[in-house]
Write a protein that holds these residues in place. Structure first.
Motif, PDB file in Angstrom:
ATOM      1  N   LYS A   7      50.289  32.775  56.857  1.00 26.60           N
ATOM      2  CA  LYS A   7      50.040  31.520  57.396  1.00 26.60           C
ATOM      3  C   LYS A   7      48.333  30.362  57.216  1.00 26.60           C
ATOM      4  O   LYS A   7      47.370  29.470  58.271  1.00 26.60           O
ATOM      5  N   GLY A   8      47.729  31.376  56.798  1.00 26.03           N
ATOM      6  CA  GLY A   8      47.076  30.910  55.752  1.00 26.03           C
ATOM      7  C   GLY A   8      45.619  31.161  56.019  1.00 26.03           C
ATOM      8  O   GLY A   8      44.172  31.199  55.979  1.00 26.03           O
ATOM      9  N   ARG A   9      45.525  31.977  57.277  1.00 22.21           N
ATOM     10  CA  ARG A   9      43.986  32.976  57.648  1.00 22.21           C
ATOM     11  C   ARG A   9      43.156  33.830  55.972  1.00 22.21           C
ATOM     12  O   ARG A   9      44.715  34.818  55.643  1.00 22.21           O
ATOM     13  N   PRO A  10      42.449  33.195  55.590  1.00 24.42           N
ATOM     14  CA  PRO A  10      42.117  34.132  54.639  1.00 24.42           C
ATOM     15  C   PRO A  10      41.935  35.935  55.190  1.00 24.42           C
ATOM     16  O   PRO A  10      41.617  36.375  55.997  1.00 24.42           O
ATOM     17  N   VAL A  11      42.685  36.222  54.033  1.00 21.71           N
ATOM     18  CA  VAL A  11      42.568  37.577  54.029  1.00 21.71           C
ATOM     19  C   VAL A  11      41.593  37.803  52.518  1.00 21.71           C
ATOM     20  O   VAL A  11      41.906  37.591  51.965  1.00 21.71           O
ATOM     21  N   ILE A  12      41.141  38.726  52.847  1.00 19.79           N
ATOM     22  CA  ILE A  12      40.059  39.721  51.761  1.00 19.79           C
ATOM     23  C   ILE A  12      40.459  41.094  51.611  1.00 19.79           C
ATOM     24  O   ILE A  12      40.837  41.473  52.347  1.00 19.79           O
ATOM     25  N   ARG A  13      40.457  41.532  50.247  1.00 15.97           N
ATOM     26  CA  ARG A  13      41.313  42.904  49.475  1.00 15.97           C
ATOM     27  C   ARG A  13      40.116  44.143  49.485  1.00 15.97           C
ATOM     28  O   ARG A  13      39.183  43.065  48.533  1.00 15.97           O
ATOM     29  N   GLY A  14      40.690  45.701  49.391  1.00 17.74           N
ATOM     30  CA  GLY A  14      39.683  45.347  48.642  1.00 17.74           C
ATOM     31  C   GLY A  14      40.028  47.577  48.523  1.00 17.74           C
ATOM     32  O   GLY A  14      40.429  47.483  48.914  1.00 17.74           O
ATOM     33  N   ILE A  15      39.051  48.105  47.917  1.00 18.46           N
ATOM     34  CA  ILE A  15      39.687  48.903  47.791  1.00 18.46           C
ATOM     35  C   ILE A  15      38.530  50.531  48.798  1.00 18.46           C
ATOM     36  O   ILE A  15      37.161  50.233  48.037  1.00 18.46           O
ATOM     37  N   ASP A  16      38.491  51.525  49.385  1.00 16.45           N
ATOM     38  CA  ASP A  16      37.166  52.144  50.063  1.00 16.45           C
ATOM     39  C   ASP A  16      37.495  53.142  48.856  1.00 16.45           C
ATOM     40  O   ASP A  16      38.335  54.086  49.419  1.00 16.45           O
ATOM     41  N   ALA A  17      36.803  54.209  47.987  1.00 18.13           N
ATOM     42  CA  ALA A  17      37.074  55.158  47.039  1.00 18.13           C
ATOM     43  C   ALA A  17      35.952  56.084  47.037  1.00 18.13           C
ATOM     44  O   ALA A  17      35.421  57.088  46.484  1.00 18.13           O
ATOM     45  N   SER A  18      35.475  55.793  48.471  1.00 21.67           N
ATOM     46  CA  SER A  18      34.272  56.839  49.202  1.00 21.67           C
ATOM     47  C   SER A  18      34.587  58.171  49.394  1.00 21.67           C
ATOM     48  O   SER A  18      33.905  59.595  48.791  1.00 21.67           O
ATOM     49  N   GLY A  19      36.000  58.441  49.922  1.00 23.76           N
ATOM     50  CA  GLY A  19      36.763  59.220  49.773  1.00 23.76           C
ATOM     51  C   GLY A  19      37.403  59.785  48.087  1.00 23.76           C
ATOM     52  O   GLY A  19      37.655  59.566  47.756  1.00 23.76           O
ATOM     53  N   ALA A  20      37.569  61.229  49.488  1.00 19.55           N
ATOM     54  CA  ALA A  20      38.995  62.431  48.076  1.00 19.55           C
ATOM     55  C   ALA A  20      39.506  60.832  47.515  1.00 19.55           C
ATOM     56  O   ALA A  20      40.851  61.459  46.142  1.00 19.55           O
ATOM     57  N   CYS A  21      40.427  59.935  48.182  1.00 18.98           N
ATOM     58  CA  CYS A  21      41.599  59.466  47.912  1.00 18.98           C
ATOM     59  C   CYS A  21      41.479  58.122  47.962  1.00 18.98           C
ATOM     60  O   CYS A  21      40.590  57.611  48.961  1.00 18.98           O
TER      61      CYS A  21
END
Length: 494
Positions: A7-21
């Motif tokens: 529906k057009g809501r802005p979405v940001i994608r990311g990756i948290d790589a600080s942990g084991a996975c």
């Protein structure tokens, strides 16, 4: 990288790589300064392993954090891989970082999910003290369920043989929390139905434990229109969304209004902005891909367009044009890639956008390349630099470097002795040498993008010349030669 939900809501994608996975996520900022966070877990059939991410939650005013359940290529209930609960620690680490970055507390958080996502919402909510938990048709004996119903997921979580002691351990992770009455102040909202084939084994035996919670709410739908597990959530989506909207505004349906207008339009966003930037799926630490062919202004045919280049550290290069995905090219062990287009291009100028992707899903900044296509142009096929055969010659000996690609002069071209210039590209090399009849004529360095240029200031005699071009690296390893034959004509007046 930003994108839009349905529906057009802005979405940001990311990756948290600080942990084991490494944990992949999507995030949408709150509307109207709402001071709440909804964390969404995925069910087994969620598209791309993100739950409720098709726009159905778009009207929620809270911040929304969607967490992807894809670890080493499979589902994990956000808990474990091969019996190792490093997945759980990485997931809770991400949630806690987002809560802190928003300046919130666990009392300002709703955990949300259905089926295995509901199990995750219950588990993380009870164990880590979050205030609100909305779980539709969860499984409470997870080990037995994945072993018997989803054995592929079971093997991914428990190991190939799914040992019985690990199954029992996974069966107990949720029930032990209920027995110990973990997080007794939680507001629990559980959805189920007698028409759910899992109800008798996964929900009913544990209702007594759930009812010990003072703020336990049970939505039990006996509609004849419910025909199975998946239909329960579908049939109850409107009341679930209603509950979510009330929780976001600080209203607990069972207890009545506890807080209104849970908004702070001028709240400091610097913490969450810093976190989203540092964990963005697009990271400068992965270099953007470079294109070594075609050269600028080099025309290409309308069919059979070929791009080659380098992307060290990446596993693939993704190619787009005006927002349309064209394809991707695998990256070889030495960082080289080749992409052959199967489409027919209109004549004229085209600009395509490329980015590299590494094994954890991190994307590089973008590279734009512009080329011109002509229906009067043909070019030879580029070598398949990702094929294992590239490392061996016809006799089976290992070849470290490919022969360099030669762009100019063209084979058989007639040149004045004063205007001879060699250009080309060489992947994984540091310099290129030139020799004729075994005599070294000169050399030139290879630029970081793989291109090289040598102005041949040499006493060229008129006639035909055959030059061997060899690429070499810092270790002294040399490629097989690329051979070029051209003609030198006398300079007029000399």
């Amino acid at each position: 990288m930003s994108e839009s939900a349905a529906k057009g809501r802005p979405v940001i994608r990311g990756i948290d790589a600080s942990g084991a996975c490494p944990v992949e996520y999507r995030f949408a900022h709150a509307r109207g300064g709402n001071r709440h966070l909804t964390v969404v877990f995925a069910n087994i059939h969620a598209p791309d392993d993100y739950g409720w991410a098709t726009g159905v939650l778009d009207n929620l005013r809270s911040n929304i954090l969607w967490i992807r359940d894809r670890f080493d290529g499979g589902n994990t209930y956000y808990l474990c891989r091969n019996g190792d609960f490093g997945v759980e620690q990485s997931v809770i680490g991400l949630i806690q970082k987002v809560v802190k970055a928003l300046g919130l507390t666990p009392a300002d958080v709703t955990l949300w999910g259905s089926s295995k996502g509901g199990s995750a919402a219950l588990y993380f909510g009870l164990k880590y003290g979050f205030r609100n938990i909305v779980a539709s048709v969860p499984q409470l004996r997870i080990g037995t369920f994945v072993r018997d119903v989803y054995p592929r997921t079971g093997r991914h979580m428990l190991g190939e043989t799914m040992p019985e002691d690990t199954v029992r351990l996974l069966d107990s992770v949720l029930t032990d929390l209920l027995v110990s009455e973990a997080n007794p102040g939680a507001h629990l909202y559980l959805v189920s139905s007698p028409q759910d084939e899992q109800y008798a084994t996964q929900i009913e035996p544990y209702l007594g434990l759930l009812q010990q919670y003072p703020n336990f709410n049970f939505l039990f739908n006996e509609s004849p229109h419910i025909t199975g597990h998946g239909k329960v959530t579908q049939r109850n989506t409107p009341p679930l969304l209603g509950i979510a909207c009330l929780l976001v505004e600080g209203i607990s349906p069972r207890l009545g209004v506890t807080r209104h207008g849970y908004e702070e339009p001028d709240a400091d966003r610097s913490g969450i902005t810093e976190f989203l930037t540092s964990t963005s799926v697009v990271q400068d630490r992965l270099a953007p891909p470079v294109v070594t062919m075609p050269l600028p202004q080099e025309p290409l045919p309308v069919t059979g367009v070929v791009l080659t280049g380098r992307a060290p550290g990446a596993v693939r290069v993704s190619i787009w044009k005006n927002g349309e995905y064209l394809g991707s090219a695998p990256v070889g062990a030495e960082g080289d890639w080749t992409w052959r287009s199967e489409r027919s291009w209109s004549t004229g100028e085209h600009t395509v956008r490329l980015f590299a992707v590494d094994r954890s899903g991190i994307q590089s900044p973008r590279t734009d390349v512009t080329f011109t296509t002509s229906d009067r142009t043909t070019v030879p096929d580029a070598p398949d630099i990702t094929s294992p055969e590239r490392y061996f010659d016809a006799e089976g000996a290992r070849v470290v470097l490919l022969p360099p690609l030669l762009h100019t002069p063209e084979p058989g071209q007639q040149l004045l002795a004063t205007s001879i210039r060699f250009t080309g590209a060489s992947n994984a090399a540091t310099h290129v040498g030139f020799r004729e009849n075994g005599v070294l004529l000169g050399s030139c360095p290879v630029a970081h993008d793989g291109r090289w240029l040598w102005n041949a200031d040499h006493d060229w005699l008129p006639g035909t010349h055959t030059v061997e071009v060899i690429a070499a690296n810092e270790a002294g390893e040399a490629s097989p030669p690329a051979t070029l034959t051209f003609a030198v004509i006398p300079v007029p007046g000399q």
